[in-house]
Design a protein around this motif. Structure first.
Motif, PDB file in Angstrom:
ATOM      1  N   LYS A 276      71.259 102.994 -47.875  1.00  0.00           N
ATOM      2  CA  LYS A 276      71.925 102.909 -49.178  1.00  0.00           C
ATOM      3  C   LYS A 276      72.480 101.514 -49.427  1.00  0.00           C
ATOM      4  CE  LYS A 276      73.291 107.752 -49.734  1.00  0.00           C
ATOM      5  NZ  LYS A 276      74.439 108.702 -49.833  1.00  0.00           N
TER       6      LYS A 276
ATOM      7  N   CYS B 282      82.348  99.394 -39.860  1.00  0.00           N
ATOM      8  CA  CYS B 282      81.313  99.077 -38.883  1.00  0.00           C
ATOM      9  C   CYS B 282      81.387  97.607 -38.512  1.00  0.00           C
ATOM     10  CB  CYS B 282      79.933  99.415 -39.448  1.00  0.00           C
ATOM     11  SG  CYS B 282      78.588  99.105 -38.279  1.00  0.00           S
TER      12      CYS B 282
ATOM     13  N   LEU C  59      82.319 109.760 -42.699  1.00  0.00           N
ATOM     14  CA  LEU C  59      81.263 109.475 -41.732  1.00  0.00           C
ATOM     15  C   LEU C  59      81.444 110.473 -40.604  1.00  0.00           C
ATOM     16  CD1 LEU C  59      78.911 107.601 -40.933  1.00  0.00           C
ATOM     17  CD2 LEU C  59      80.574 106.229 -39.655  1.00  0.00           C
TER      18      LEU C  59
ATOM     19  N   PHE D 202      85.073 103.701 -44.003  1.00  0.00           N
ATOM     20  CA  PHE D 202      84.741 105.113 -43.855  1.00  0.00           C
ATOM     21  C   PHE D 202      85.921 105.897 -43.289  1.00  0.00           C
ATOM     22  CE2 PHE D 202      80.474 103.197 -43.560  1.00  0.00           C
ATOM     23  CZ  PHE D 202      79.783 103.977 -44.472  1.00  0.00           C
TER      24      PHE D 202
ATOM     25  N   PHE E 217      76.595  99.114 -45.916  1.00  0.00           N
ATOM     26  CA  PHE E 217      77.209  99.889 -44.839  1.00  0.00           C
ATOM     27  C   PHE E 217      78.240  99.061 -44.069  1.00  0.00           C
ATOM     28  CE2 PHE E 217      77.515 101.815 -40.642  1.00  0.00           C
ATOM     29  CZ  PHE E 217      77.566 103.165 -40.921  1.00  0.00           C
TER      30      PHE E 217
ATOM     31  N   THR F 135      81.644  98.789 -45.909  1.00  0.00           N
ATOM     32  CA  THR F 135      82.222 100.025 -46.453  1.00  0.00           C
ATOM     33  C   THR F 135      83.259 100.597 -45.487  1.00  0.00           C
ATOM     34  OG1 THR F 135      80.197 100.592 -47.657  1.00  0.00           O
ATOM     35  CG2 THR F 135      81.726 102.380 -47.216  1.00  0.00           C
TER      36      THR F 135
ATOM     37  N   THR G 121      70.076 107.321 -43.332  1.00  0.00           N
ATOM     38  CA  THR G 121      70.229 107.487 -44.782  1.00  0.00           C
ATOM     39  C   THR G 121      71.364 106.623 -45.311  1.00  0.00           C
ATOM     40  OG1 THR G 121      69.363 109.743 -44.739  1.00  0.00           O
ATOM     41  CG2 THR G 121      70.709 109.135 -46.629  1.00  0.00           C
ATOM     42  N   LYS G 122      72.477 106.617 -44.595  1.00  0.00           N
ATOM     43  CA  LYS G 122      73.622 105.811 -45.027  1.00  0.00           C
ATOM     44  C   LYS G 122      73.324 104.316 -44.930  1.00  0.00           C
ATOM     45  CE  LYS G 122      77.440 109.035 -44.397  1.00  0.00           C
ATOM     46  NZ  LYS G 122      77.858 108.938 -45.810  1.00  0.00           N
TER      47      LYS G 122
ATOM     48  N   PRO H 274      84.474 107.382 -48.381  1.00  0.00           N
ATOM     49  CA  PRO H 274      83.419 108.291 -47.922  1.00  0.00           C
ATOM     50  C   PRO H 274      83.608 108.696 -46.467  1.00  0.00           C
ATOM     51  CG  PRO H 274      82.587 106.048 -48.059  1.00  0.00           C
ATOM     52  CD  PRO H 274      83.957 106.029 -48.678  1.00  0.00           C
TER      53      PRO H 274
ATOM     54  N   TYR I  74      70.910 111.160 -40.429  1.00  0.00           N
ATOM     55  CA  TYR I  74      72.126 111.052 -41.238  1.00  0.00           C
ATOM     56  C   TYR I  74      72.573 109.593 -41.328  1.00  0.00           C
ATOM     57  CZ  TYR I  74      77.203 111.529 -42.123  1.00  0.00           C
ATOM     58  OH  TYR I  74      78.487 111.399 -42.605  1.00  0.00           O
ATOM     59  N   LEU I  75      72.598 108.906 -40.183  1.00  0.00           N
ATOM     60  CA  LEU I  75      73.011 107.515 -40.144  1.00  0.00           C
ATOM     61  C   LEU I  75      72.003 106.625 -40.869  1.00  0.00           C
ATOM     62  CD1 LEU I  75      74.878 105.255 -39.204  1.00  0.00           C
ATOM     63  CD2 LEU I  75      73.622 105.215 -37.033  1.00  0.00           C
TER      64      LEU I  75
END
Length: 216
Positions: free
Chosen positions: A57, A79, A8, A65, A60, A63, A53-54, A6, A50-51
């Motif tokens: 989910k 991260c 970022l 990116f 994070f 994940t 929302t991620k 995904p 935007y951040l």
């Protein structure tokens, strides 16, 4: 087969230090830093909504990116920290680390069950119970599998599928190594369990009656 990583999206942050970070927050962004990978640190900012929302989910922190910053080459990052407001629990700063394709990372991989419709245990009335629909693996950043496949073609009622029963993609190892954790099982239907309980109770009653008769 590597899955799609995904994106970022971020932008270069003008200036560094507390003053520049506060200005980014006033502009509706979350300030951050990208470091590692043999390159100089890069100050960035990410739109707050935007951040958020991620982050909501889930997953994070584990994940991988594809970081897209205008004027910069895309780079893979993970991260390594999210600072939050102590009262509102909202993100105030983010730390991202660059990764090489040969870097090993811990990441959650979805589990895909094959032949669920023809599974012997399910056809006999058993119920497939999924304990983990994703498993954390340690893999190469450049070779992340799209999923883990578990074949149910020979699974019977009462069978349990643990991580040791799964053939993992080449180069991948479980992130959890201190126990053989369960991923799924096929349990007997409740009606069958209830019948077994009734039979046990009837057996106990018959045994008790036999003992009483013997004593008389």
């Amino acid at each position: 087969m590597a899955g799609k990583i995904p994106d970022l999206n971020a932008k270069v942050r003008a200036g560094t230090g507390k003053g520049a970070a506060r200005q980014a927050r006033r502009d509706g962004d979350v300030p951050g830093i990208v470091y590692g990978g043999g390159a100089d640190p890069l100050a960035i900012s990410i739109p707050f909504n935007y951040l958020l929302t991620k982050l909501r989910k889930g997953g994070f922190m584990s994940t991988l990116f594809n970081l897209k910053v205008e004027g910069q080459e895309d780079v893979r990052v993970i991260c390594r920290g999210v600072q939050r407001d102590v009262v509102k629990d909202l993100p105030t700063h983010i730390d991202l680390m660059r990764l090489k394709r040969t870097s090993r990372v811990k990441i959650f991989i979805p589990v895909e069950f094959l032949n669920a419709d023809t599974c012997p245990g399910v056809k006999k009335g058993g119920v497939l119970t999924v304990v983990r629909n994703e498993v954390e693996l340690e893999v190469l950043a450049g070779d992340i599998p799209e999923n883990i496949e578990i074949d149910l073609a020979e699974v019977e009622i009462g069978d349990t599928i643990s991580i040791s029963d799964v053939t993992l993609p080449e180069g991948a190892t479980p992130a959890i190594t201190d126990r053989d954790f369960v991923i799924a099982n096929v349990a007997a239907p409740r009606a069958l369990l209830a019948d077994d309980d009734d039979e046990d109770e009837a057996g106990d009653e018959a045994e008790a009656a036999t003992e009483e008769a013997a004593e008389e």
